[in-house]
Design an enzyme around this catalytic site. Structure first.
Site, PDB file in Angstrom:
ATOM      1  N   CYS A1001      65.579  35.373  61.104  1.00  0.00           N
ATOM      2  CA  CYS A1001      65.819  36.848  61.360  1.00  0.00           C
ATOM      3  C   CYS A1001      65.010  37.443  62.212  1.00  0.00           C
ATOM      4  O   CYS A1001      65.490  38.319  62.973  1.00  0.00           O
ATOM      5  CB  CYS A1001      65.764  37.570  59.993  1.00  0.00           C
ATOM      6  SG  CYS A1001      64.188  37.491  59.315  1.00  0.00           S
ATOM      7  N   MET A1002      63.815  36.878  62.580  1.00  0.00           N
ATOM      8  CA  MET A1002      62.837  37.452  63.586  1.00  0.00           C
ATOM      9  C   MET A1002      62.740  36.363  64.940  1.00  0.00           C
ATOM     10  O   MET A1002      62.051  36.674  65.564  1.00  0.00           O
ATOM     11  CB  MET A1002      61.567  37.582  62.962  1.00  0.00           C
ATOM     12  CG  MET A1002      61.586  38.471  61.851  1.00  0.00           C
ATOM     13  SD  MET A1002      62.144  40.285  62.205  1.00  0.00           S
ATOM     14  CE  MET A1002      60.626  40.618  63.315  1.00  0.00           C
TER      15      MET A1002
END
Length: 1033
Positions: A1001-1002
């Site tokens: 997600c990052m």
């Protein structure tokens, strides 16, 4: 004096400030003026009374004299001319002198005398064969004045008699010469007899008739008798009326005729050619008009009148039969015969084009309302007065005009115009006047025709049976190279304003015809044989179209869209033809360039940048992102003018704006799903298919359950969803699942037999459309290679023969063999049916109603080929494509996708191999936790990653971002940027034994500081290849 109580005696006071003398003066002047007017009216009354009395006395005296002479005539020759003989027609006889003096054709008795006279004349001429000696005796030269007078008066009285009695003789007006006892036959045949071409008085007689508006009389006679004519069987019958007209109309003042020209208001072209369905009433006259060179004279006269803006047409016979439309129908119908004559002149074709162009421009559109090629622009805006301008033509008149412009007419018309013009390019030769006239006439006529008639009737003929495309291209190329566009601008000044660019009208005709040709031409003809244009010429054409389009749309745009809508909806009496043609050229040039770009995508023959406009800059791009700006309109109409990367940025900004609008209305994520990895498609379909459009636009969070029923580690901040999207699309579009099939190039398209495998196959296609749209909406690239012809369905485009190789190359080769087969095709025993073979089950399907009994022949083989291609490319997958598109458009608007062609759309979906650029990834990477760009671990990492195979590089990218494809425009656009974080604070053996982990997600890689390159490579390879879901995260 004292007040007596009577108010009438009170002194009157004038408050007007004027004296009594002044008031009396005004009153006197007014009385004088009234008196003068009274005396004038009295004089006028007396004068009028005198004239009336004079006229009455004159008429009374004349009537008395007529009666006296009539009595003398009847006493001498009998009431029915029973005492008349051959000598009565001679110059010394009183027979004709008295008859021509008293004859009143409104009188039944006088009419019968005139008819009997005509009968006697025919009888004597038949017996002697010499009409001149009958009227002049032995010496015509000394008696010619008297004879000429008597002949022309008699001819005129015969026409006048038919005209005055046309109502009660209406059933006899079209009688044939064989009906010799019919009064109208005798009268009209007498006129024809008296103006025979061999007679010495013929021109003087015809001139006399035309000066007295004989064509206007003939017009009223024909209009009165047309109802009875329609009920008669006229096949092979030439009526006396058309026989008479056929003798009159050759008198056009050309050698040997010396008749003066009659005024255009009373001429044949305005009085007779404007009669509705003239040639149906007078078929023999049509042949005379067309074959004796008369059509050239009369059409030239009409062209002169139109150029001088003279209104010479009579009143309309009815609202549905306007005179100009009747004139157009009659001219076009007869021109088919005139153009087919061996001696047909170039000038006739030019004049015909000018007349037909101006008349067609006044017509309402004759297209069917639902025709897909009908409208130039859409919209419901109507300007004031539109309703009044709508004209509904008579159906038969519409049919006459449509059928007149048929394949034969177009072929003959272009052959006459382009007969002496070479279609082979000679770049050193400037177009001469004849070529300019031919191109100008053909383009003006065809442009108006395209906007009035159904296109499908004429496009194939123009594209394949005429030299229109090569001739126009040769002209366009030379004018462009020598900057000679002004030649055509001057020639077309009657249609366009003087400042209109010369390339405007040729492009308005060339683009749609060449575009139609490209839908039928095959790949071998286009790429190998280079027909009809060479690839070099096509590259030049692309430059001309691109520059012209940019000039029209951005530099000098036409009127605002609402004005153009009114133009398109009101073809009658266009007030802004220049703006209308500009807008039309903008559309057809865009369509042609788009089609040429498709050909270039199939096999590159020019650089893709050749389609990009030179003037596209940052300002244009910024404007294009704003709705209802000119740049935004250009982006929708001609997106290829803008570089692909710029359009991707605009598309990305549109998606970001849409996501932002939705996020502003949703505070928290409402949709969280548990998905079993080994049942990913079924679980996703059951949980997601019921979501509303609003829910689909919002964030969706997923937690995976592994094969042991245990929920995988990791919290979905977007990375797990990306992994979910990649896995579900791989499963759903797998050919083993049966919804999609592969071409020979391993490209996907809907399985025509999907219904035989899944009962709910259409619902699945709708769901898959939603999935693909969600991936695009979230900016997630998925590795799904679609067939080009299926991507066309996302753009709601129709597939043609040249798209067939991407589906079935073998079938395409067979069809092309059939197209070029030189033998008798009917001997191959082919019929209009096609065999479908799905999973061993064969079905036969007709390509046309009754196709199993319709044999393929040399005449219909092209139709057969395109029906087969249509069946395979469009018809077989229509339901699957329709449901897929319906789901896709729940998230992705059509105008977003319309910015891209099929090749570019595939890049939007899957990215490209070029997008996986390790050097680009390194340039756009952040470092935290003690790492930096020069750190020895980082250097080892990039060396190892660069040495990986493409497959392993994709695995790495999926491991750290959740997607195996990089951003389309490069890693600069990865959000957030890729980051490498140092894992394990100390470099102990225990810490260094850990595997790299990731937070997708990052877009974050947690990399321990391994000591050796071998250790780093082994650990990294194990991590990216473990396929352990998110348990390693």
């Amino acid at each position: 004096m004292f007040f007596s109580g009577d108010s009438s005696n009170r002194k009157r006071v004038d408050l007007g400030g004027r004296s009594t003398k002044e008031r009396d003066r005004q009153k006197l002047l007014e009385q004088t003026r009234l008196e003068r007017n009274r005396r004038l009216r009295l004089r006028q009354k007396n004068s009028a009374a005198t004239k009336i009395q004079k006229c009455f006395r004159g008429r009374k005296a004349a009537s008395s004299e007529y009666s006296k002479v009539r009595e003398q005539f009847c006493g001498t020759y009998g009431e029915h001319c029973q005492n008349a003989d051959k000598s009565c027609f001679g110059p010394d006889s009183d027979f004709l002198r008295q008859l021509l003096f008293f004859l009143d054709s409104r009188s039944v008795g006088d009419l019968s005398v005139l008819v009997e006279t005509c009968r006697l004349l025919h009888q004597y001429v038949k017996n002697t064969g010499d009409i001149v000696s009958l009227f002049a005796g032995m010496d015509y030269s000394s008696k010619h004045a008297l004879v000429n007078y008597r002949v022309k008066k008699l001819a005129y009285l015969c026409i006048k008699a038919v005209h005055r009695n046309r109502t009660h003789l209406k059933d006899q007006l079209f009688a044939s010469p064989s009906e010799s006892s019919v009064p109208t036959t005798l009268l009209l045949e007498t006129v024809a007899l008296l103006i025979d071409q061999e007679l010495p008085w013929v021109c003087k007689t015809v001139s006399y008739l035309l000066e007295r508006k004989a064509f206007a009389l003939f017009r009223e006679i024909i209009l009165t008798g047309r109802a009875s004519r329609e009920n008669l069987d006229s096949v092979g019958r030439v009526s006396s009326l058309e026989h008479t007209l056929a003798v009159v109309i050759p008198h056009i003042g050309q050698e040997p005729c010396n008749c003066p020209n009659v005024g255009p208001h009373w001429s044949f072209l305005s009085q007779i050619l404007t009669i509705p369905f003239l040639w149906k009433l007078l078929p023999y006259l049509k042949e005379v008009f067309a074959t004796r060179g008369l059509s050239q004279h009369y059409i030239h006269q009409m062209a002169l009148c139109m150029h001088n803006h003279a209104d010479v047409l009579p009143n309309d016979t009815s609202v549905a039969l306007p005179s100009y439309a009747c004139l157009l129908g009659n001219i076009l119908e007869s021109s088919g015969v005139a153009l087919s004559q061996p001696d047909c002149s170039f000038e006739l074709a030019v004049d015909l084009a000018a007349v037909a162009t101006l008349l067609l421009e006044s017509l309402p559109s004759l297209k069917s309302p639902q025709s897909k090629e009908d409208s130039v622009v859409g919209g419901d805006d109507m300007t004031e007065g539109d309703d009044a301008m709508k004209i509904c033509l008579n159906n038969d008149l519409e049919r006459q005009i449509r059928e007149a412009i048929d394949s034969r007419f177009l072929l003959q018309f272009t052959n006459v115009l382009f007969g002496g013009i070479s279609a082979v390019s000679d770049s050193h030769k400037t177009p001469d006047d004849k070529e300019v006239s031919a191109v100008g006439a053909s383009c003006a006529f065809l442009h108006v025709t395209f906007n009035t008639l159904p296109l499908e009737r004429i496009m194939t003929i123009l594209a394949y049976r005429t030299e229109l495309v090569p001739v126009l291209w040769n002209f366009l190329k030379r004018c462009n190279e020598k900057h000679k566009w002004s030649l055509l601008s001057e020639h077309l000044a009657f249609l366009l304003s003087g400042d209109a660019p010369g390339w405007l009208l040729p492009l308005a005709v060339f683009c749609p015809v060449y575009k139609h040709m490209l839908t039928i031409v095959d790949n071998e003809e286009f790429y190998e044989q280079e027909k009809p244009l060479s690839l070099k010429d096509i590259r030049s054409l692309i430059v001309i179209l691109r520059q012209s389009l940019w000039q029209l749309l951005w530099v000098n745009p036409p009127a605002p869209s609402n004005c153009l809508k009114s133009l398109a909806s009101n073809p009658v009496n266009k007030k802004h033809p220049l703006e209308f043609i500009q807008q039309r050229v903008g559309i057809v040039a865009s369509e042609l360039l788009s089609q040429l770009q498709d050909w270039n995508n199939r096999r590159e023959f020019t650089s893709p940048s050749d389609f990009h406009a030179d003037g596209v800059n940052d300002f244009f791009i910024s404007q294009a992102m704003i709705e209802n700006t000119r740049a935004n309109d250009i982006l929708k109409q001609a997106p290829f003018l803008v570089p692909f990367t710029s359009r991707v940025k605009i598309f990305t900004s549109q998606l970001a704006a849409a996501r932002e609008r939705h996020e502003s209305h949703s505070v928290y994520t409402r949709n969280r799903f548990r998905i079993r990895r080994d049942h990913i498609l079924e679980d996703a379909y059951n949980q997601m298919s019921a979501l509303s459009e609003e829910d689909l636009r919002g964030p969706i969070r997923v937690s995976f359950v592994n094969e042991f029923g245990v929920e995988e580690a990791g919290i979905d901040g977007g990375g797990i969803f990306k992994d979910f999207m990649e896995n579900i699309t791989r499963a759903a579009f797998d050919v083993q699942y049966g919804l999609f099939k592969e071409t020979s190039d391993h490209l996907l398209y809907p399985n025509p037999g999907s219904g035989m495998i899944h009962d709910q196959h259409l619902q699945f296609f709708h769901f898959l459309g939603i999935l693909l749209a969600k991936a695009l909406f979230e900016g997630i690239l998925v590795d799904i290679p679609f067939a080009t012809f299926f991507l066309s369905k996302l753009k709601q485009k129709y597939n043609y023969l040249n798209d067939l190789p991407s589906l079935d190359p073998e079938l395409y080769r067979h069809l092309i063999f059939l197209k070029h087969f030189k033998g008798v095709i009917s001997e191959l025993e082919l019929y209009f049916v096609i065999l479908n073979n799905e999973y061993g089950e064969q079905t036969e399907e007709e390509l046309l109603p009754g196709g199993k009994n319709l044999r393929v022949t040399n005449e219909n083989v092209i139709t057969f080929i395109h029906l087969v291609a249509n069946h395979r490319l469009n018809y077989q997958i229509r339901q699957q494509s329709s449901h897929f598109l319906r789901g896709f458009q729940q998230l992705i608007q059509k105008d977003w996708i319309d910015m891209f062609n099929e090749h570019e759309l595939q890049l939007l979906i899957s990215g490209s191999v070029d997008s996986l650029d390790i050097d680009d990834l390194r340039r756009n990477t952040n470092y935290v936790g003690g790492y930096h760009g020069e750190h020895y671990v980082i250097d080892m990492f990039w060396e190892i990653l660069k040495s990986f195979s493409l497959e392993n590089q994709k695995k790495f990218l999926k491991f750290v971002t959740g997607c195996s494809r990089g951003p389309l425009l490069g890693f600069k656009y990865l959000e957030p940027l890729f980051c490498i974080q140092r894992a394990a604070g100390s470099a102990t053996d225990e810490a260094l034994d850990r595997l790299p982990t990731a937070a997708t997600c990052m877009n974050l890689l947690k990399l321990p500081p391994y000591r050796s390159k071998e250790q780093l490579e082994m650990k990294l390879m194990y991590a990216i290849s473990a396929e352990a879901g998110f348990d390693l995260s």
